[in-house]
Design a protein around this motif. Structure first.
Motif, short mmCIF file in Angstrom:
data_model
loop_
_atom_site.label_atom_id
_atom_site.label_comp_id
_atom_site.label_asym_id
_atom_site.label_seq_id
_atom_site.Cartn_x
_atom_site.Cartn_y
_atom_site.Cartn_z
N LYS A 24 3.75 4.68 -2.83
CA LYS A 24 3.92 4.64 -4.35
C LYS A 24 4.65 5.89 -4.90
O LYS A 24 5.48 5.60 -5.74
N ASP A 25 4.02 7.00 -4.53
CA ASP A 25 4.73 8.20 -5.29
C ASP A 25 6.26 8.23 -4.80
O ASP A 25 7.09 8.76 -5.83
N VAL A 48 -0.54 4.62 -12.75
CA VAL A 48 1.02 5.11 -12.57
C VAL A 48 1.57 5.83 -13.69
O VAL A 48 0.79 6.07 -14.52
N PRO A 49 2.75 6.41 -13.26
CA PRO A 49 3.32 7.40 -14.07
C PRO A 49 3.56 6.91 -15.48
O PRO A 49 3.69 5.72 -15.59
N VAL A 54 8.32 2.03 -15.59
CA VAL A 54 7.11 1.94 -14.41
C VAL A 54 6.19 1.07 -15.28
O VAL A 54 5.41 1.62 -16.18
N LYS A 55 5.68 0.04 -14.80
CA LYS A 55 4.69 -0.69 -15.50
C LYS A 55 3.72 -1.33 -14.35
O LYS A 55 4.09 -1.79 -13.17
N ARG A 56 2.53 -1.15 -14.78
CA ARG A 56 1.39 -1.83 -13.80
C ARG A 56 1.25 -3.38 -14.08
O ARG A 56 1.06 -3.62 -15.36
N VAL A 57 1.35 -4.14 -13.14
CA VAL A 57 0.86 -5.32 -13.25
C VAL A 57 -0.31 -5.80 -12.57
O VAL A 57 -0.38 -5.80 -11.20
N VAL A 58 -1.26 -6.11 -13.17
CA VAL A 58 -2.84 -6.52 -12.68
C VAL A 58 -2.92 -8.00 -12.72
O VAL A 58 -2.86 -8.59 -13.89
N VAL A 59 -2.91 -8.73 -11.60
CA VAL A 59 -3.22 -9.92 -11.70
C VAL A 59 -4.64 -10.39 -11.39
O VAL A 59 -5.34 -9.54 -11.28
#
Length: 160
Positions: A24-25, A48-49, A54-59
């Protein structure tokens, strides 16, 4: 000063199957250099940075919910980072470029064999009653190869 060339095409988006992703980094660093968008998809939150790209998607924690989200958003200007062979197959059918964590690319020519090998290995593991090892440990060489592959794919897509 940002030296990436301006383009009128839609930005490339990198979809990361994040739950077991060791790079990921590296994705964040290379994506920033190429002005690519990143979606980190998982069943639980990941740090996430702070970045507009950059977006986090939590399902939901439903079976294959992250895979379904990734497959639904995959397309020709998308790079999918996953080791999941069945997800890779779905994304290739949608026109996406798919990279494993070690930098190897799944493509239309290789995915059929990978799916067949996966099925054979699942049958073999089922008959071993839990005896056996897993994949080889992730190495510095794997990380380096991944960085080179991701950079190469991003350059190729930026020219398309």
């Amino acid at each position: 000063m940002d030296t990436a060339p301006e383009t009128t095409a839609a930005p490339v988006t990198i979809l990361v199957d994040a739950d077991a992703c060791p790079v990921k980094d590296e994705v964040y660093r290379v994506a920033q250099r190429h002005r690519a968008h990143v979606r980190v998809v998982s069943n639980s939150p990941f740090r996430v940075p702070v970045s507009e790209r950059v977006k986090r998607v939590v399902v939901s924690d439903g079976f294959d919910a992250a895979d379904d989200w990734i497959a639904e958003h995959a397309g020709p200007r998308t790079i999918v980072i996953t080791a999941d062979i069945l997800l890779a197959e779905r994304c290739i059918k949608a026109g996406a470029t798919v990279l494993k964590h070690d930098g190897r690319e799944f493509d239309a020519a290789s995915i059929g064999g990978a799916v067949a090998t996966r099925a054979i290995m699942a049958d073999l593991r089922a008959g071993m009653d839990g005896v056996g090892g897993g994949p080889a440990p992730f190495s510095k060489a794997d990380r380096s190869h991944f960085l080179q592959s991701l950079d190469r794919v991003l350059v190729k897509l930026s020219r398309a």
